[in-house]
Scaffold this active site. Sequence first.
Site, PDB file in Angstrom:
ATOM      1  N   TYR A 170       0.756  -1.176  -0.011  1.00  0.00           N
ATOM      2  CA  TYR A 170      -0.124   0.119   0.092  1.00  0.00           C
ATOM      3  C   TYR A 170       0.725   1.134  -0.068  1.00  0.00           C
ATOM      4  CZ  TYR A 170      -3.681   2.973   1.513  1.00  0.00           C
ATOM      5  OH  TYR A 170      -4.850   4.239   1.787  1.00  0.00           O
ATOM      6  N   GLU A 201       4.030   1.720  -0.894  1.00  0.00           N
ATOM      7  CA  GLU A 201       4.945   2.123  -1.957  1.00  0.00           C
ATOM      8  C   GLU A 201       4.019   2.299  -3.108  1.00  0.00           C
ATOM      9  OE1 GLU A 201       7.801   2.931  -1.342  1.00  0.00           O
ATOM     10  OE2 GLU A 201       9.060   1.856  -0.274  1.00  0.00           O
ATOM     11  N   ARG A 242     -10.372  -2.456  10.344  1.00  0.00           N
ATOM     12  CA  ARG A 242      -9.696  -1.223  11.140  1.00  0.00           C
ATOM     13  C   ARG A 242     -10.109  -1.353  12.631  1.00  0.00           C
ATOM     14  NH1 ARG A 242     -11.099   1.986   5.958  1.00  0.00           N
ATOM     15  NH2 ARG A 242      -9.014   2.762   5.079  1.00  0.00           N
ATOM     16  N   ARG A 288      -3.210   7.367  16.808  1.00  0.00           N
ATOM     17  CA  ARG A 288      -3.626   7.764  15.526  1.00  0.00           C
ATOM     18  C   ARG A 288      -4.488   8.939  15.837  1.00  0.00           C
ATOM     19  NH1 ARG A 288      -0.721   4.243  14.538  1.00  0.00           N
ATOM     20  NH2 ARG A 288      -1.073   2.445  13.066  1.00  0.00           N
TER      21      ARG A 288
HETATM   22  N1  UDP Z   1      -5.992  -1.637  15.978  1.00  0.00           N
HETATM   23  C1  UDP Z   1      -6.102  -2.435  17.175  1.00  0.00           C
HETATM   24  N2  UDP Z   1      -7.339  -3.284  17.128  1.00  0.00           N
HETATM   25  C2  UDP Z   1      -7.983  -3.590  16.114  1.00  0.00           C
HETATM   26  C3  UDP Z   1      -7.568  -3.131  14.846  1.00  0.00           C
HETATM   27  C4  UDP Z   1      -6.404  -2.180  14.694  1.00  0.00           C
HETATM   28  O1  UDP Z   1      -5.543  -2.120  18.188  1.00  0.00           O
HETATM   29  O2  UDP Z   1      -8.865  -4.506  16.193  1.00  0.00           O
HETATM   30  C5  UDP Z   1      -4.651  -0.725  15.948  1.00  0.00           C
HETATM   31  C6  UDP Z   1      -3.951  -1.183  15.032  1.00  0.00           C
HETATM   32  O3  UDP Z   1      -2.688  -2.123  15.570  1.00  0.00           O
HETATM   33  C7  UDP Z   1      -3.181   0.239  14.537  1.00  0.00           C
HETATM   34  C8  UDP Z   1      -4.379   1.221  14.863  1.00  0.00           C
HETATM   35  O4  UDP Z   1      -5.408   0.290  15.700  1.00  0.00           O
HETATM   36  O5  UDP Z   1      -2.425   0.893  15.635  1.00  0.00           O
HETATM   37  C9  UDP Z   1      -5.384   1.573  13.440  1.00  0.00           C
HETATM   38  O6  UDP Z   1      -5.360   0.636  12.767  1.00  0.00           O
HETATM   39  P1  UDP Z   1      -6.229   0.678  11.471  1.00  0.00           P
HETATM   40  O7  UDP Z   1      -6.175  -0.951  11.054  1.00  0.00           O
HETATM   41  O8  UDP Z   1      -7.438   1.269  11.992  1.00  0.00           O
HETATM   42  O9  UDP Z   1      -5.266   1.714  10.502  1.00  0.00           O
HETATM   43  P2  UDP Z   1      -4.017   2.211  10.412  1.00  0.00           P
HETATM   44  O10 UDP Z   1      -3.922   3.493  11.063  1.00  0.00           O
HETATM   45  O11 UDP Z   1      -2.948   1.211  10.796  1.00  0.00           O
HETATM   46  O12 UDP Z   1      -3.860   2.044   8.811  1.00  0.00           O
END
Ligand code: UDP
Length: 312
Positions: free
Chosen positions: A145, A147, A186, A211
């Site tokens: 994604y 790259e 997500r 985030r």
């Molecule tokens: N995450 C989490 N539990 C979940 C799904 C994601 O703790 O069930 C964490 C993930 O490891 C990351 C953050 O939430 O640190 C955001 O992840 P997401 O998949 O929403 O998007 P990203 O910001 O990583 O593209």
Amino acid sequence: MPRSLVMGGAGFLGSHLCDRLLEAGHEVICMDNLVTGSADNIAHLAGDRFQFINHDVTRTIQVDGPLDYVLNFASPASPVNYLKLPIATLKVGSFGTHNALGLARAKKAVFLMASTSEVYGDPKEHPQAETYWGNVNPIGPRSVYDEAKRYAEALTMAYHRTHQVDTRIARIFNTYGPRMGIDDGRAIPNFFKQAWTGKDLTVYGDGRQTRSFCYVTDLIEGIYRLLLSSEHDPVNIGNPKEMNLLEMAEKILQVTGSQSKIVFKPLPTDDPKVRQPNIARARELLQWQPQVDLDQGLRVTSEYFKSQLGGD
Ligand code: UDP
């Protein structure tokens, strides 16, 4: 009447963008192969000024008639989806973007690339400004994604510099709201689904990674303003309010009133430790900043996920 092509228009962001362009009086052609997008997201849009074309944009794109805007939102975008579709993700970012730029050039249309905060990788600069070049593992699982989007930015600038295509690059940070795929893996959809179904909320790592979450209508307004601007260099669009994932899980328990517990699971490879946009450029160039606060946005999103689960 402006005529716009939204690639990936049946996705989470793409469908909200179709809404916004229709509201602004455009005729909208929505193109999607529904790999991660959904017909449900655009079911409400049937009408004279809206057309859906089921097409894979990695193949030659043909659109009859003039186009004023080409907006490239086609790509799997959640880590779970792009890890399931690694080659499709690389192809849509490369061939798909190449086809889109060729089309924009031929039609003399403005081109907008939906890029991502993932171009910054696991950032060593915090918050991230557009001048930061990033820290991306080029062969890690997320590289398909990251790259692809970095290549798409490079190709966009090359078409601008070589062929004078009128281009825009939006670097989109984490966004949430209605029409997110409930099973896209997500954090926000996972936590809501778990909270509403009485399952444990799965926080990855120790939950201290951060985030910054932007509500979808704010994000789309930023994209729309960028489209109407004349800014060719990348612009961060996101909400600078930063929080950690444990706080988000607790917030979602509070919003849903769920009795679920929080459990900890392993952190995925190369998961960025921090992420927060510096939006000084968007503020200055677009007179834009997010308006919707987290509680307000999460309440609307909560109702959406509840309805998806058949809970009302
Ligand atoms: N995450 C989490 N539990 C979940 C799904 C994601 O703790 O069930 C964490 C993930 O490891 C990351 C953050 O939430 O640190 C955001 O992840 P997401 O998949 O929403 O998007 P990203 O910001 O990583 O593209």
